[in-house]
Design an enzyme around this catalytic site. Structure first.
Site, PDB file in Angstrom:
ATOM      1  N   GLU A 139     -23.831  10.666  13.092  1.00 21.13           N
ATOM      2  CA  GLU A 139     -24.542  11.037  14.305  1.00 21.13           C
ATOM      3  C   GLU A 139     -25.947  11.542  13.984  1.00 21.13           C
ATOM      4  O   GLU A 139     -26.177  12.215  12.983  1.00 21.13           O
ATOM      5  CB  GLU A 139     -23.778  12.119  15.074  1.00 21.13           C
ATOM      6  N   CYS A 164     -32.568  15.701  14.635  1.00 20.59           N
ATOM      7  CA  CYS A 164     -31.501  16.399  13.915  1.00 20.59           C
ATOM      8  C   CYS A 164     -30.752  15.366  13.093  1.00 20.59           C
ATOM      9  O   CYS A 164     -30.107  14.473  13.646  1.00 20.59           O
ATOM     10  CB  CYS A 164     -30.565  17.097  14.906  1.00 20.59           C
ATOM     11  N   CYS A 167     -17.953  16.508   7.017  1.00 19.27           N
ATOM     12  CA  CYS A 167     -18.384  17.731   6.344  1.00 19.27           C
ATOM     13  C   CYS A 167     -17.174  18.408   5.711  1.00 19.27           C
ATOM     14  O   CYS A 167     -16.114  18.519   6.339  1.00 19.27           O
ATOM     15  CB  CYS A 167     -19.041  18.680   7.339  1.00 19.27           C
ATOM     16  N   CYS A 198     -15.956  24.751   8.881  1.00 11.10           N
ATOM     17  CA  CYS A 198     -16.231  25.920   9.722  1.00 11.10           C
ATOM     18  C   CYS A 198     -15.364  25.836  10.970  1.00 11.10           C
ATOM     19  O   CYS A 198     -15.289  24.790  11.625  1.00 11.10           O
ATOM     20  CB  CYS A 198     -17.709  25.971  10.092  1.00 11.10           C
ATOM     21  N   CYS A 208     -16.839  24.515  14.417  1.00  8.14           N
ATOM     22  CA  CYS A 208     -17.681  23.315  14.367  1.00  8.14           C
ATOM     23  C   CYS A 208     -16.843  22.043  14.451  1.00  8.14           C
ATOM     24  O   CYS A 208     -15.871  21.872  13.709  1.00  8.14           O
ATOM     25  CB  CYS A 208     -18.508  23.318  13.082  1.00  8.14           C
ATOM     26  N   CYS A 220     -25.678  21.949  18.808  1.00 10.22           N
ATOM     27  CA  CYS A 220     -25.287  22.517  17.522  1.00 10.22           C
ATOM     28  C   CYS A 220     -23.795  22.790  17.483  1.00 10.22           C
ATOM     29  O   CYS A 220     -23.237  23.440  18.358  1.00 10.22           O
ATOM     30  CB  CYS A 220     -26.062  23.810  17.297  1.00 10.22           C
TER      31      CYS A 220
END
Length: 359
Positions: free
Chosen positions: A110, A123, A130, A134, A137, A349
């Protein structure tokens, strides 16, 4: 072959994107392109032409380079430029555009374009998925597949620039992935975006959760980028709850490495702090955070939580956000609040994930 590490530590060992049949031309400097042109028994002025068509005209294949002879274009037709395909595009009411880009191996990443009257910010992602996991997220919920190559990072910027028909002015490494687990390719991409695409390093921000030793390694590169460190908590226990990888990297050690970064580069550090209602958003948390940062050349960037479906965290009320800000300001800590754009299209975010569209 896809390498799938199960921990951030194993990801550190994987700085390459994986083998390809031939290195794409995108991401290479004028000097490297000159060597390639020479290897093709072509005059060296062709390298400058190729460089211009790659970075300013945004070609997707060498067949588009009409200043090359037809015979040579046919000869090099299979040489990859390194551009991804737009798999899906969605636009939020505020003009923010989220792109799903399909890479050469079929993986999806993305990228987000965020326009404003005087700038166009991109961004970018640095990994497919990832490994940091987290808890708040969306990207980390999907796991980690591989690092992105230099050309795959640069391509994201060119794609947004081309789609908006506007020069990109700012770049934030805040998309999918942990940039400092792919530091070699990320640094190479930053240099390419600066030297070849013409974007100032001072308008590039690199965001990291913090990987032991990697901030010092970044400082040694002497880049002029802004370093943004994702803290999200005012103490080690709470940070470990929100960021499992933080267990291996105590908060004090991370802050000490950030202080060294300021000394080596002369540039301040920005600290990202996602505000989660009734979890890390009290004035007491703000005071605890201030004690860590007192005397530090830094800035706190507060981000009210952007919801995802996998967890039930809530965004704090405006009154709680204001109280947190006031507590920091009373301690003479530089602070601002960033309200993320693209919320309606899961482009804000913490909301990025690569599984919104199948196929």
């Amino acid at each position: 072959m896809t390498v799938t590490p199960t921990t951030p530590e194993s990801a550190i060992l994987t700085d390459a994107a994986g083998p390809v049949s031939q290195t794409p031309l995108l991401g290479q400097s004028l000097e490297a392109l000159t060597e390639w042109v020479r290897s093709q028994n072509q005059p060296t002025f062709r390298a400058k032409q190729l460089h211009d068509w790659l970075y300013y005209k945004g070609i997707h294949s060498l067949a588009e380079v009409t200043v090359f002879s037809k015979a040579w274009r046919e000869q090099i037709a299979d040489v990859p430029v390194g551009r991804a395909q737009i798999h899906h595009r969605s636009e939020a009411p505020d003009g923010t555009v989220k792109y799903l880009l399909k890479l050469a191996d079929g993986h999806i990443i993305e990228t987000v374009g965020m326009p404003s009257p005087r700038r166009l910010t991109v961004c970018v992602s640095s990994q497919v998925g990832c490994p940091m996991a987290c808890d708040f997220c969306a990207t980390g919920k999907g796991g980690f597949l591989r690092n992105l190559a230099t050309h795959e990072i640069v391509d994201q910027v060119l794609t947004v620039q081309e789609d908006f028909d506007q020069r990109v002015s700012h770049i934030v490494f805040m998309g999918m992935g942990e940039p400092l687990l792919n530091s070699d390719n990320v640094v190479a991409a930053i240099r390419c975006l600066n030297q070849d695409v013409g974007i100032s390093q001072r308008t590039i921000t690199l965001s990291t959760v913090g990987i032991p030793g990697r901030i010092r390694r970044l400082a040694a590169e002497q880049l002029q980028v802004t370093l943004a460190v994702s803290l999200h908590a005012s103490n080690q226990a709470l940070r470990t709850k929100l960021i499992p990888s933080a267990q291996a990297y105590p908060l004090e050690g991370l802050l000490e490495e950030c202080r060294d970064y300021v000394k080596q580069t002369g540039r301040r550090v920005s600290f990202e702090y996602i505000l989660l209602a009734e979890l890390n958003d009290t004035p007491e948390h703000a005071l605890e955070l201030a004690r860590h940062l007192r005397g530090f050349q830094s800035h706190v960037n507060l981000i009210p939580y952007n919801p995802i479906s996998e967890v039930d965290y809530q965004r704090p009320s405006e009154s709680r956000i204001r109280a947190f800000v006031k507590a920091l300001e009373d301690q003479h800590i530089a602070v601002s609040v960033r309200y993320s754009r693209g919320l309606e299209k899961d482009a804000a975010c913490g909301q990025l994930r690569a599984s919104k569209v199948a196929g």
